[in-house]
Design a protein around this motif. Structure first.
Motif, PDB file in Angstrom:
ATOM      1  N   MET A 196       0.832  -1.207   0.000  1.00 37.11           N
ATOM      2  CA  MET A 196       0.000   0.000   0.000  1.00 37.11           C
ATOM      3  C   MET A 196       0.868   1.259   0.000  1.00 37.11           C
ATOM      4  O   MET A 196       0.617   2.195  -0.764  1.00 37.11           O
ATOM      5  CB  MET A 196      -0.915  -0.013   1.229  1.00 37.11           C
ATOM      6  CG  MET A 196      -1.707   1.254   1.385  1.00 37.11           C
ATOM      7  SD  MET A 196      -3.138   1.009   2.425  1.00 37.11           S
ATOM      8  CE  MET A 196      -2.394   0.896   4.022  1.00 37.11           C
ATOM      9  N   ILE A 197       1.918   1.265   0.840  1.00 33.14           N
ATOM     10  CA  ILE A 197       2.805   2.427   0.874  1.00 33.14           C
ATOM     11  C   ILE A 197       3.403   2.648  -0.512  1.00 33.14           C
ATOM     12  O   ILE A 197       3.481   3.781  -0.992  1.00 33.14           O
ATOM     13  CB  ILE A 197       3.936   2.237   1.910  1.00 33.14           C
ATOM     14  CG1 ILE A 197       3.360   2.085   3.305  1.00 33.14           C
ATOM     15  CG2 ILE A 197       4.880   3.427   1.885  1.00 33.14           C
ATOM     16  CD1 ILE A 197       4.417   1.878   4.355  1.00 33.14           C
ATOM     17  N   GLY A 198       3.797   1.530  -1.169  1.00 34.84           N
ATOM     18  CA  GLY A 198       4.354   1.645  -2.515  1.00 34.84           C
ATOM     19  C   GLY A 198       3.401   2.372  -3.447  1.00 34.84           C
ATOM     20  O   GLY A 198       3.796   3.294  -4.164  1.00 34.84           O
ATOM     21  N   ALA A 199       2.134   1.971  -3.418  1.00 41.35           N
ATOM     22  CA  ALA A 199       1.146   2.577  -4.309  1.00 41.35           C
ATOM     23  C   ALA A 199       0.962   4.062  -3.991  1.00 41.35           C
ATOM     24  O   ALA A 199       0.956   4.910  -4.881  1.00 41.35           O
ATOM     25  CB  ALA A 199      -0.177   1.843  -4.190  1.00 41.35           C
ATOM     26  N   TYR A 200       0.844   4.375  -2.697  1.00 40.82           N
ATOM     27  CA  TYR A 200       0.593   5.773  -2.329  1.00 40.82           C
ATOM     28  C   TYR A 200       1.799   6.655  -2.626  1.00 40.82           C
ATOM     29  O   TYR A 200       1.654   7.773  -3.132  1.00 40.82           O
ATOM     30  CB  TYR A 200       0.213   5.877  -0.854  1.00 40.82           C
ATOM     31  CG  TYR A 200      -1.275   5.764  -0.626  1.00 40.82           C
ATOM     32  CD1 TYR A 200      -2.087   6.863  -0.823  1.00 40.82           C
ATOM     33  CD2 TYR A 200      -1.864   4.578  -0.238  1.00 40.82           C
ATOM     34  CE1 TYR A 200      -3.459   6.785  -0.626  1.00 40.82           C
ATOM     35  CE2 TYR A 200      -3.221   4.472  -0.040  1.00 40.82           C
ATOM     36  CZ  TYR A 200      -4.021   5.586  -0.235  1.00 40.82           C
ATOM     37  OH  TYR A 200      -5.365   5.503  -0.051  1.00 40.82           O
ATOM     38  N   VAL A 201       3.001   6.154  -2.292  1.00 41.02           N
ATOM     39  CA  VAL A 201       4.198   6.950  -2.558  1.00 41.02           C
ATOM     40  C   VAL A 201       4.343   7.162  -4.059  1.00 41.02           C
ATOM     41  O   VAL A 201       4.646   8.270  -4.525  1.00 41.02           O
ATOM     42  CB  VAL A 201       5.455   6.265  -1.965  1.00 41.02           C
ATOM     43  CG1 VAL A 201       6.714   6.958  -2.454  1.00 41.02           C
ATOM     44  CG2 VAL A 201       5.408   6.305  -0.448  1.00 41.02           C
ATOM     45  N   ALA A 202       4.071   6.103  -4.842  1.00 39.24           N
ATOM     46  CA  ALA A 202       4.170   6.233  -6.297  1.00 39.24           C
ATOM     47  C   ALA A 202       3.170   7.272  -6.796  1.00 39.24           C
ATOM     48  O   ALA A 202       3.492   8.080  -7.676  1.00 39.24           O
ATOM     49  CB  ALA A 202       3.905   4.890  -6.960  1.00 39.24           C
ATOM     50  N   TYR A 203       1.962   7.263  -6.213  1.00 36.42           N
ATOM     51  CA  TYR A 203       0.972   8.278  -6.612  1.00 36.42           C
ATOM     52  C   TYR A 203       1.513   9.675  -6.332  1.00 36.42           C
ATOM     53  O   TYR A 203       1.487  10.555  -7.193  1.00 36.42           O
ATOM     54  CB  TYR A 203      -0.335   8.045  -5.855  1.00 36.42           C
ATOM     55  CG  TYR A 203      -1.206   9.272  -5.762  1.00 36.42           C
ATOM     56  CD1 TYR A 203      -1.910   9.722  -6.876  1.00 36.42           C
ATOM     57  CD2 TYR A 203      -1.314   9.974  -4.569  1.00 36.42           C
ATOM     58  CE1 TYR A 203      -2.691  10.838  -6.808  1.00 36.42           C
ATOM     59  CE2 TYR A 203      -2.106  11.101  -4.488  1.00 36.42           C
ATOM     60  CZ  TYR A 203      -2.793  11.544  -5.602  1.00 36.42           C
ATOM     61  OH  TYR A 203      -3.555  12.660  -5.522  1.00 36.42           O
ATOM     62  N   ALA A 218       7.439  -5.705  -2.555  1.00 32.37           N
ATOM     63  CA  ALA A 218       6.027  -5.382  -2.309  1.00 32.37           C
ATOM     64  C   ALA A 218       5.725  -3.981  -2.805  1.00 32.37           C
ATOM     65  O   ALA A 218       4.650  -3.713  -3.349  1.00 32.37           O
ATOM     66  CB  ALA A 218       5.711  -5.498  -0.825  1.00 32.37           C
ATOM     67  N   GLY A 219       6.707  -3.078  -2.634  1.00 36.00           N
ATOM     68  CA  GLY A 219       6.549  -1.712  -3.118  1.00 36.00           C
ATOM     69  C   GLY A 219       6.372  -1.681  -4.627  1.00 36.00           C
ATOM     70  O   GLY A 219       5.512  -0.962  -5.142  1.00 36.00           O
ATOM     71  N   VAL A 220       7.185  -2.471  -5.361  1.00 34.08           N
ATOM     72  CA  VAL A 220       7.042  -2.533  -6.819  1.00 34.08           C
ATOM     73  C   VAL A 220       5.622  -2.981  -7.172  1.00 34.08           C
ATOM     74  O   VAL A 220       4.966  -2.402  -8.044  1.00 34.08           O
ATOM     75  CB  VAL A 220       8.060  -3.520  -7.427  1.00 34.08           C
ATOM     76  CG1 VAL A 220       7.832  -3.646  -8.916  1.00 34.08           C
ATOM     77  CG2 VAL A 220       9.466  -3.068  -7.157  1.00 34.08           C
ATOM     78  N   ALA A 221       5.156  -4.025  -6.458  1.00 32.20           N
ATOM     79  CA  ALA A 221       3.801  -4.505  -6.720  1.00 32.20           C
ATOM     80  C   ALA A 221       2.801  -3.375  -6.512  1.00 32.20           C
ATOM     81  O   ALA A 221       1.835  -3.237  -7.275  1.00 32.20           O
ATOM     82  CB  ALA A 221       3.477  -5.684  -5.806  1.00 32.20           C
ATOM     83  N   GLY A 222       3.033  -2.549  -5.487  1.00 34.84           N
ATOM     84  CA  GLY A 222       2.140  -1.427  -5.227  1.00 34.84           C
ATOM     85  C   GLY A 222       2.173  -0.416  -6.354  1.00 34.84           C
ATOM     86  O   GLY A 222       1.138   0.083  -6.791  1.00 34.84           O
ATOM     87  N   ALA A 243       9.741   4.984  -5.744  1.00 34.51           N
ATOM     88  CA  ALA A 243       8.832   4.467  -4.718  1.00 34.51           C
ATOM     89  C   ALA A 243       9.310   3.149  -4.101  1.00 34.51           C
ATOM     90  O   ALA A 243       9.353   3.030  -2.869  1.00 34.51           O
ATOM     91  CB  ALA A 243       7.420   4.323  -5.291  1.00 34.51           C
ATOM     92  N   PRO A 244       9.713   2.140  -4.908  1.00 34.18           N
ATOM     93  CA  PRO A 244      10.205   0.912  -4.268  1.00 34.18           C
ATOM     94  C   PRO A 244      11.428   1.169  -3.404  1.00 34.18           C
ATOM     95  O   PRO A 244      11.593   0.531  -2.352  1.00 34.18           O
ATOM     96  CB  PRO A 244      10.554   0.005  -5.450  1.00 34.18           C
ATOM     97  CG  PRO A 244       9.730   0.505  -6.556  1.00 34.18           C
ATOM     98  CD  PRO A 244       9.643   1.981  -6.372  1.00 34.18           C
ATOM     99  N   GLY A 245      12.283   2.118  -3.831  1.00 35.10           N
ATOM    100  CA  GLY A 245      13.463   2.455  -3.024  1.00 35.10           C
ATOM    101  C   GLY A 245      13.049   2.962  -1.657  1.00 35.10           C
ATOM    102  O   GLY A 245      13.565   2.510  -0.615  1.00 35.10           O
ATOM    103  N   ILE A 246      12.086   3.900  -1.655  1.00 37.21           N
ATOM    104  CA  ILE A 246      11.617   4.456  -0.377  1.00 37.21           C
ATOM    105  C   ILE A 246      11.021   3.358   0.490  1.00 37.21           C
ATOM    106  O   ILE A 246      11.320   3.246   1.684  1.00 37.21           O
ATOM    107  CB  ILE A 246      10.579   5.573  -0.631  1.00 37.21           C
ATOM    108  CG1 ILE A 246      11.267   6.766  -1.298  1.00 37.21           C
ATOM    109  CG2 ILE A 246       9.915   5.992   0.668  1.00 37.21           C
ATOM    110  CD1 ILE A 246      10.332   7.882  -1.656  1.00 37.21           C
ATOM    111  N   VAL A 247      10.185   2.500  -0.119  1.00 38.44           N
ATOM    112  CA  VAL A 247       9.550   1.424   0.650  1.00 38.44           C
ATOM    113  C   VAL A 247      10.608   0.488   1.220  1.00 38.44           C
ATOM    114  O   VAL A 247      10.527   0.058   2.378  1.00 38.44           O
ATOM    115  CB  VAL A 247       8.545   0.652  -0.224  1.00 38.44           C
ATOM    116  CG1 VAL A 247       7.949  -0.495   0.550  1.00 38.44           C
ATOM    117  CG2 VAL A 247       7.452   1.566  -0.707  1.00 38.44           C
ATOM    118  N   GLY A 248      11.639   0.187   0.394  1.00 32.02           N
ATOM    119  CA  GLY A 248      12.707  -0.686   0.859  1.00 32.02           C
ATOM    120  C   GLY A 248      13.423  -0.095   2.062  1.00 32.02           C
ATOM    121  O   GLY A 248      13.719  -0.800   3.042  1.00 32.02           O
ATOM    122  N   ILE A 249      13.685   1.225   2.007  1.00 33.33           N
ATOM    123  CA  ILE A 249      14.367   1.883   3.136  1.00 33.33           C
ATOM    124  C   ILE A 249      13.480   1.831   4.384  1.00 33.33           C
ATOM    125  O   ILE A 249      13.943   1.499   5.481  1.00 33.33           O
ATOM    126  CB  ILE A 249      14.731   3.341   2.771  1.00 33.33           C
ATOM    127  CG1 ILE A 249      15.826   3.332   1.701  1.00 33.33           C
ATOM    128  CG2 ILE A 249      15.205   4.093   4.000  1.00 33.33           C
ATOM    129  CD1 ILE A 249      16.079   4.676   1.083  1.00 33.33           C
TER     130      ILE A 249
END
Lengths: 427, 319
Positions: free
Chosen positions: B45-52, B201-205, B67-73
């Motif tokens: 979910m964070i991935g999707a929102y950050v990407a938005y 998971a972030g990429v999926a988002g 976005a995936p980078g941020i989620v990974g961190i």
């Protein structure tokens, strides 16, 4: 074998005292807090106490982490509401006072079905099976409208003629006394259950299932019996829920109420019988009170839970118990100054947190984000710098001071512990 | 019929690969650290929102990387400063930590972006029809999702099987103490795997959020499904996760297409006439359409697998 398991508990007389105080409290509460709100709050607390204690029969006594306990309360509730409707049609000759018992039997019935599936496994697989079961019910309940009543649920009417006591249960206070007596009875039974051989064996299976099976007890069998009993009390709580609210819908079976009872029990503390009661009281009050003041109550609730997991894994009851020797030694006065300091600095941090959260919620959720937000009698404008900078400086300052005072508390605590150890050694 | 089968196959392939992206990280985390990470779908979910959010500033393509980078961190920080701290209190505390985290992340997302979903759009450069078959069209974005997820699967497989890091991770899946004794920094590896899994998971988002829907409930919707995937596939097995993801998405996608119930079957066969007189819940059961069972099937599968075959399809040890 069972005769070898003896109760090493404290002498009986103070125990009776506690139960008398408990009964008196239940009886006298509505005379001190007479408002309609507080009496309905007390009823809710009673239901939550029974539910949380029944949950702790699994988590605390048996070491079984269940994510689906609301299924049993919900199913008990549904069975109770159908029974209530049958009673009012005069097809089922049961007085209203015994309705929770029907809910309890329903809970035990479903507990035995699902317990059969779950209890052969322990730990994570057990938790996963309960998770599967709760999701099954949450997503499948709408397929069976004749039992679960579809989206709007099933409702009943508790004001029926068939009662034992002659009350018609039209007023809030009569309902409170019925729920209060059931709460007392259930809490007493659940306490006594911890003293039975089964209760002790559940502890043994929790601590070391292999050893328990070496002395001749089948761990999955012990878990199963514990599970069924726990389902019974959860179903009883469901019956009480029906008496209180007269309606139940499919969302009572879901992951949200199941998580809720987990929060209650864990925040109160799983290691002590009193823990879930404390948790149920605290969380019920928080839920009913906070919901009037803030949109963000679930966030505060979650933060409290996380704080407990990180810093006080034994819960509230553990926090009380570790202070017992200090209290007995008369050394609380040494700890109090550092506690007060920690409280004050913690409040600064908390104030910053509240301002921060409330402004954010106000900006993203309220109908008029541009309108100023009123908090503690102060008026704040979400688009100006002042509240943000206040919040952030409170957060930073509070955190810095709080960390400092935590060190003070730890130092004082160590000093007190040294004194207590010396005293015990001298004896 | 052929049209239905073809498109159901394609759609379930796309959805299944998305599920795989989510569950691949989770299955590694679970078998390595023994932590059932409830917050995994929250990272989606964070991935999707950050990407938005990022895509409103700099567009979709940079967001796909950022976005995936941020989620990974965020994931690595959660492991370092949260999970590692509660690890000493035992497995229950770890589980409860991730459970509470999922709860808080949902509330924080509501706090920042509101209770209603955000308008996270498919990039206009991918908004065209790839091909028409029979009377239905297949959007290019779905093909893009498929390409991304398949290539991530290949890269992940290569890293795990062919590189030195992958070798150590594989060893730590089953024998973390031994790997530690050989001088590898196991806690750092935990952090790496947790961060990496969260980033997946972030990429999926990022690629799923705009194709499906970006709203605060999206984590809870997928949260339990990914558990089903890793249990059915078998712990720590990447291929198992792939097979289970595809299996579950096939089940769900194909179920939706069938508008029949047991009642229709009984009527068609004209046997057991007493069945049509069933009342109450039995009558409900007769009238449940196959299409309605889509959401229930995965959980039925979860309970069945745990009770009957706890190893899962491809797992080596029990859950």
């Amino acid at each position: 074998m069972s005769s070898s398991i003896q109760n090493p508990g404290p002498s009986k007389i103070p125990c009776y005292g506690i139960w008398c105080v408990f009964a008196l409290t239940i009886m006298l509460l509505p005379f001190f807090f007479t408002s309609r709100f507080s009496i309905s709050l007390f009823s809710q607390i009673g239901i939550s106490c029974v539910f949380a204690l029944s949950y702790n029969m699994l988590l605390g006594q048996g070491g079984m982490l269940s994510f689906g306990h609301a299924v049993f309360m919900g199913l008990g509730g549904f069975i109770a509401v159908h029974a209530l409707n049958l009673i009012s049609e005069n097809t089922l000759p049961v007085p209203l006072e015994l309705l929770p018992l029907i809910g309890g039997l329903g809970g035990a019935f479903f507990g035995s079905i699902f317990g059969y599936l779950c209890c052969r496994r322990e730990g994570t697989p057990f938790a996963l099976i309960t998770l599967g079961i709760v999701e099954l019910f949450a997503s499948g309940a709408l397929m069976f409208p004749s039992f679960f009543g579809g989206e709007e649920g099933v409702s009943g009417n508790r004001m029926i003629k068939n009662t034992l006591t002659g009350f018609d249960f039209g007023s809030e206070i009569e309902v409170y006394f019925l729920i209060g007596s059931w709460t007392f009875l259930c809490v007493l039974c659940m306490y006594l259950q911890t003293q039975t051989p089964l209760g002790r064996l559940a502890n043994a299976v929790r601590d070391n299932p292999i050893r328990a099976s070496f002395i001749g007890y089948n761990p999955s069998h012990v878990r199963f019996l514990q599970f069924v009993l726990s389902g019974f009390f959860a179903g009883t709580a469901g019956g009480l829920f029906i008496i209180r609210y007269e309606i139940i819908a499919y969302d009572a079976l879901g992951l949200v109420p199941s998580g809720n009872v987990l929060f209650m029990t864990y925040i109160g503390g799983v290691g002590h019988f009193m823990g879930p009661i404390l948790g149920a009281i605290l969380i019920s009050i928080l839920q009913l009170v906070l919901i009037h003041y803030t949109e963000a109550w679930q966030l505060y609730f979650g933060l409290l839970f996380m704080a407990m997991v990180l810093w006080a894994p034994g819960g509230l009851s553990w926090l009380l118990i570790v202070h017992q020797p200090v209290w007995k030694a008369g050394l609380m006065s040494k700890l109090l100054p550092s506690y007060l300091q920690a409280l004050a600095t913690g409040l600064i941090f908390f104030l910053g947190l509240i301002i921060f959260i409330e402004i954010n919620y106000h900006l993203s959720l309220s109908i008029e984000p541009g309108a100023p937000l009123e908090l503690f009698g102060l008026v704040m404008d979400g688009h100006s710098v002042v509240p943000w900078s206040t919040a952030i400086s409170c957060l930073i300052l509070g955190l810095w001071l709080f960390r400092h005072s935590v060190k003070m508390v730890a130092a004082q605590w160590d000093a007190v512990m040294v004194i207590i150890t010396k005293k015990t050694l001298e004896r | 019929m052929l049209e239905f089968v073809t498109f159901s196959l394609l759609n379930s392939l796309v959805y299944g690969m998305l599920l795989f992206l989510l569950s691949s990280g989770l299955t590694l985390i679970f078998s390595m650290m023994g932590v059932l990470n409830f917050a995994h779908a929250s990272f989606y979910m964070i991935g999707a929102y950050v990407a938005y959010q990022v895509s409103t500033w700099v567009g979709f393509w940079p967001a796909l990387l950022i976005a995936p980078g941020i989620v990974g961190i965020i994931g690595a920080l959660v492991e370092r400063y949260g999970l590692r701290k509660v690890h000493q209190y035992g497995q229950l505390a770890e589980l409860l930590f991730t459970f509470g985290l999922a709860f808080i992340i949902e509330e924080l997302v509501i706090m920042i972006w509101g209770r209603v979903g955000v308008d996270y759009k498919i990039p206009s450069s991918l908004e065209f029809t790839l091909f028409d078959l029979f009377d239905t069209s297949f959007p290019a974005y779905k093909a893009f999702m498929l390409v991304i997820s398949v290539s991530i699967f290949l890269v992940l497989y290569y890293v795990l099987v062919r590189t030195r890091v992958g070798l150590i991770i594989q060893a730590a899946l089953s024998h973390p103490e031994m790997v530690g004794a050989l001088g590898h920094d196991v806690p750092k590896m935990f952090m790496l795997v947790f961060g990496g899994g969260s980033a997946l998971a972030g990429v999926a988002g990022v690629i799923g959020g705009n194709a499906l829907i970006t709203e605060p409930a999206m984590a809870a919707q997928l949260g339990t499904i990914v558990f089903v995937v890793i249990v059915v596939g078998g712990m720590g097995s990447l291929t198992g996760a792939l097979v289970a993801s595809l299996l579950i998405s096939f089940l769900q996608t194909f179920a939706i297409g069938f508008d029949y119930s047991l009642y229709d079957l009984v009527n068609a066969m004209d046997t057991w006439p007493f069945l049509s007189e069933a009342a109450g819940p039995w009558n409900d059961l007769l009238h449940v359409k196959v299409a309605q069972t889509g959401p229930v099937l995965p959980y039925l599968l979860l309970v069945l697998v745990l009770v009957v075959r706890p190893k899962g399809l491809m797992g080596v040890r029990e859950t």
